[in-house]
Motif scaffolding. Structure first.
Motif, PDB file in Angstrom:
ATOM      1  N   PHE A 199      67.101  14.338  28.513  1.00 12.54           N
ATOM      2  CA  PHE A 199      68.250  14.536  27.647  1.00 12.54           C
ATOM      3  C   PHE A 199      68.724  15.975  27.844  1.00 12.54           C
ATOM      4  CE2 PHE A 199      66.174  10.924  25.879  1.00 12.54           C
ATOM      5  CZ  PHE A 199      67.185  10.162  25.320  1.00 12.54           C
ATOM      6  N   PRO A 200      69.955  16.276  27.493  1.00 13.49           N
ATOM      7  CA  PRO A 200      70.412  17.660  27.615  1.00 13.49           C
ATOM      8  C   PRO A 200      69.419  18.606  26.943  1.00 13.49           C
ATOM      9  CG  PRO A 200      72.276  16.261  27.126  1.00 13.49           C
ATOM     10  CD  PRO A 200      71.039  15.397  27.015  1.00 13.49           C
ATOM     11  N   GLY A 201      69.097  19.678  27.637  1.00 13.65           N
ATOM     12  CA  GLY A 201      68.120  20.620  27.121  1.00 13.65           C
ATOM     13  C   GLY A 201      68.231  21.956  27.816  1.00 13.65           C
ATOM     14  N   GLY A 202      67.300  22.819  27.516  1.00  8.69           N
ATOM     15  CA  GLY A 202      67.308  24.176  28.044  1.00  8.69           C
ATOM     16  C   GLY A 202      66.361  24.367  29.207  1.00  8.69           C
ATOM     17  N   PHE A 203      65.808  25.554  29.301  1.00  5.32           N
ATOM     18  CA  PHE A 203      64.982  25.918  30.447  1.00  5.32           C
ATOM     19  C   PHE A 203      63.764  25.013  30.616  1.00  5.32           C
ATOM     20  CE2 PHE A 203      66.646  30.476  29.872  1.00  5.32           C
ATOM     21  CZ  PHE A 203      67.678  30.261  30.765  1.00  5.32           C
ATOM     22  N   GLY A 204      63.119  24.637  29.513  1.00  3.98           N
ATOM     23  CA  GLY A 204      61.950  23.767  29.620  1.00  3.98           C
ATOM     24  C   GLY A 204      62.300  22.422  30.225  1.00  3.98           C
ATOM     25  N   THR A 205      63.402  21.838  29.772  1.00  2.42           N
ATOM     26  CA  THR A 205      63.865  20.560  30.311  1.00  2.42           C
ATOM     27  C   THR A 205      64.185  20.700  31.794  1.00  2.42           C
ATOM     28  OG1 THR A 205      64.776  19.923  28.165  1.00  2.42           O
ATOM     29  CG2 THR A 205      65.649  18.780  30.105  1.00  2.42           C
ATOM     30  N   LEU A 206      64.891  21.775  32.150  1.00  3.95           N
ATOM     31  CA  LEU A 206      65.252  21.989  33.547  1.00  3.95           C
ATOM     32  C   LEU A 206      64.013  22.206  34.414  1.00  3.95           C
ATOM     33  CD1 LEU A 206      68.376  24.276  33.079  1.00  3.95           C
ATOM     34  CD2 LEU A 206      68.325  21.828  33.583  1.00  3.95           C
ATOM     35  N   ASP A 207      63.056  22.944  33.907  1.00  2.00           N
ATOM     36  CA  ASP A 207      61.804  23.174  34.628  1.00  2.00           C
ATOM     37  C   ASP A 207      61.115  21.844  34.936  1.00  2.00           C
ATOM     38  OD1 ASP A 207      59.451  24.651  35.604  1.00  2.00           O
ATOM     39  OD2 ASP A 207      58.523  24.042  33.701  1.00  2.00           O
ATOM     40  N   GLU A 208      60.997  21.000  33.920  1.00  2.00           N
ATOM     41  CA  GLU A 208      60.335  19.702  34.108  1.00  2.00           C
ATOM     42  C   GLU A 208      61.127  18.816  35.060  1.00  2.00           C
ATOM     43  OE1 GLU A 208      59.957  18.449  30.056  1.00  2.00           O
ATOM     44  OE2 GLU A 208      58.274  19.809  29.687  1.00  2.00           O
ATOM     45  N   LEU A 209      62.449  18.777  34.917  1.00  3.71           N
ATOM     46  CA  LEU A 209      63.292  17.968  35.786  1.00  3.71           C
ATOM     47  C   LEU A 209      63.170  18.412  37.237  1.00  3.71           C
ATOM     48  CD1 LEU A 209      65.562  15.957  36.486  1.00  3.71           C
ATOM     49  CD2 LEU A 209      67.197  17.731  35.779  1.00  3.71           C
ATOM     50  N   PHE A 210      63.327  19.702  37.500  1.00  3.22           N
ATOM     51  CA  PHE A 210      63.311  20.177  38.881  1.00  3.22           C
ATOM     52  C   PHE A 210      61.926  20.108  39.505  1.00  3.22           C
ATOM     53  CE2 PHE A 210      67.464  22.006  37.751  1.00  3.22           C
ATOM     54  CZ  PHE A 210      68.201  21.433  38.775  1.00  3.22           C
ATOM     55  N   GLU A 211      60.883  20.274  38.714  1.00  2.39           N
ATOM     56  CA  GLU A 211      59.527  20.087  39.250  1.00  2.39           C
ATOM     57  C   GLU A 211      59.350  18.643  39.704  1.00  2.39           C
ATOM     58  OE1 GLU A 211      55.078  21.096  39.356  1.00  2.39           O
ATOM     59  OE2 GLU A 211      56.648  22.433  38.665  1.00  2.39           O
ATOM     60  N   ALA A 212      59.759  17.693  38.864  1.00  2.00           N
ATOM     61  CA  ALA A 212      59.632  16.283  39.226  1.00  2.00           C
ATOM     62  C   ALA A 212      60.477  15.964  40.461  1.00  2.00           C
ATOM     63  CB  ALA A 212      60.055  15.393  38.056  1.00  2.00           C
ATOM     64  N   LEU A 213      61.724  16.438  40.492  1.00  4.67           N
ATOM     65  CA  LEU A 213      62.580  16.199  41.650  1.00  4.67           C
ATOM     66  C   LEU A 213      61.966  16.760  42.927  1.00  4.67           C
ATOM     67  CD1 LEU A 213      66.129  16.911  40.183  1.00  4.67           C
ATOM     68  CD2 LEU A 213      65.324  14.745  41.156  1.00  4.67           C
ATOM     69  N   THR A 214      61.433  17.979  42.859  1.00  2.00           N
ATOM     70  CA  THR A 214      60.835  18.605  44.039  1.00  2.00           C
ATOM     71  C   THR A 214      59.618  17.826  44.517  1.00  2.00           C
ATOM     72  OG1 THR A 214      61.628  20.770  43.337  1.00  2.00           O
ATOM     73  CG2 THR A 214      59.828  20.740  44.937  1.00  2.00           C
ATOM     74  N   LEU A 215      58.759  17.420  43.607  1.00  3.59           N
ATOM     75  CA  LEU A 215      57.555  16.683  43.999  1.00  3.59           C
ATOM     76  C   LEU A 215      57.894  15.316  44.574  1.00  3.59           C
ATOM     77  CD1 LEU A 215      55.183  17.679  41.055  1.00  3.59           C
ATOM     78  CD2 LEU A 215      55.101  18.489  43.430  1.00  3.59           C
ATOM     79  N   ILE A 216      58.876  14.648  44.008  1.00  4.49           N
ATOM     80  CA  ILE A 216      59.298  13.345  44.535  1.00  4.49           C
ATOM     81  C   ILE A 216      59.978  13.534  45.889  1.00  4.49           C
ATOM     82  CG2 ILE A 216      60.873  11.406  44.173  1.00  4.49           C
ATOM     83  CD1 ILE A 216      60.277  11.759  41.119  1.00  4.49           C
TER      84      ILE A 216
END
Length: 155
Positions: A62-79
């Protein structure tokens, strides 16, 4: 917030829900709707992210701040790099995400491959996200496989 709402929905329907909390000096305590034996406290962000990626069959942001972006981009990078199994990633609210992340620009500048834009899917409602998960895993949408079953096994 959104996480508490999810835990509350599970609680009120008699289901179980997990809480992967991070210990921070300025943050609130775990919400009261988490199933007590499934409430975990983490001191480090990296370990928390590892645990939620190990157990998830999908990532919903869901729309969020740095924590949300950190989790999203970590998952995207690992996938993207094949370091964890693929799982669908659903971003709620296309308007928010389109303003924040210009995927086409990343493709045009060679920062990601054209196929990488297919790692994310945009949804607007809970019903749309649930239907996409049901279709992705060929599930019976009226039931939920407790714990993710075979889908949550990293290989």
């Amino acid at each position: 917030g959104v996480m508490e709402a999810g835990n509350r929905g599970a609680f009120e329907s008699g289901g179980k829900s997990i809480g992967l909390n991070i210990v921070l000096p300025h943050e609130q305590e775990p919400n009261p709707y988490i199933t007590p034996e499934l409430c975990f406290q983490f001191h480090y962000f990296a370990l928390r992210k590892m645990h939620f990626l190990m157990r998830s069959i999908a990532l919903v942001c869901f729309p969020g701040g740095f924590g949300t972006l950190d989790e999203l981009f970590e998952a995207l990078t690992l996938i993207q790099t094949g370091k964890c199994r693929r799982r669908p990633i659903y971003l709620f609210g296309r308007d928010f995400w389109d303003k924040l992340i210009n995927l086409e620009h990343l493709v045009e500048t060679g920062m990601i491959s054209p196929n990488d834009v297919h790692l994310v899917h945009f949804v607007e409602t809970a019903e749309e996200a649930w239907a996409a998960i049901v279709a992705e895993y060929d599930l019976d949408g009226s039931q939920c496989d407790e714990g993710g079953g075979e889908f949550a096994v990293d290989v």
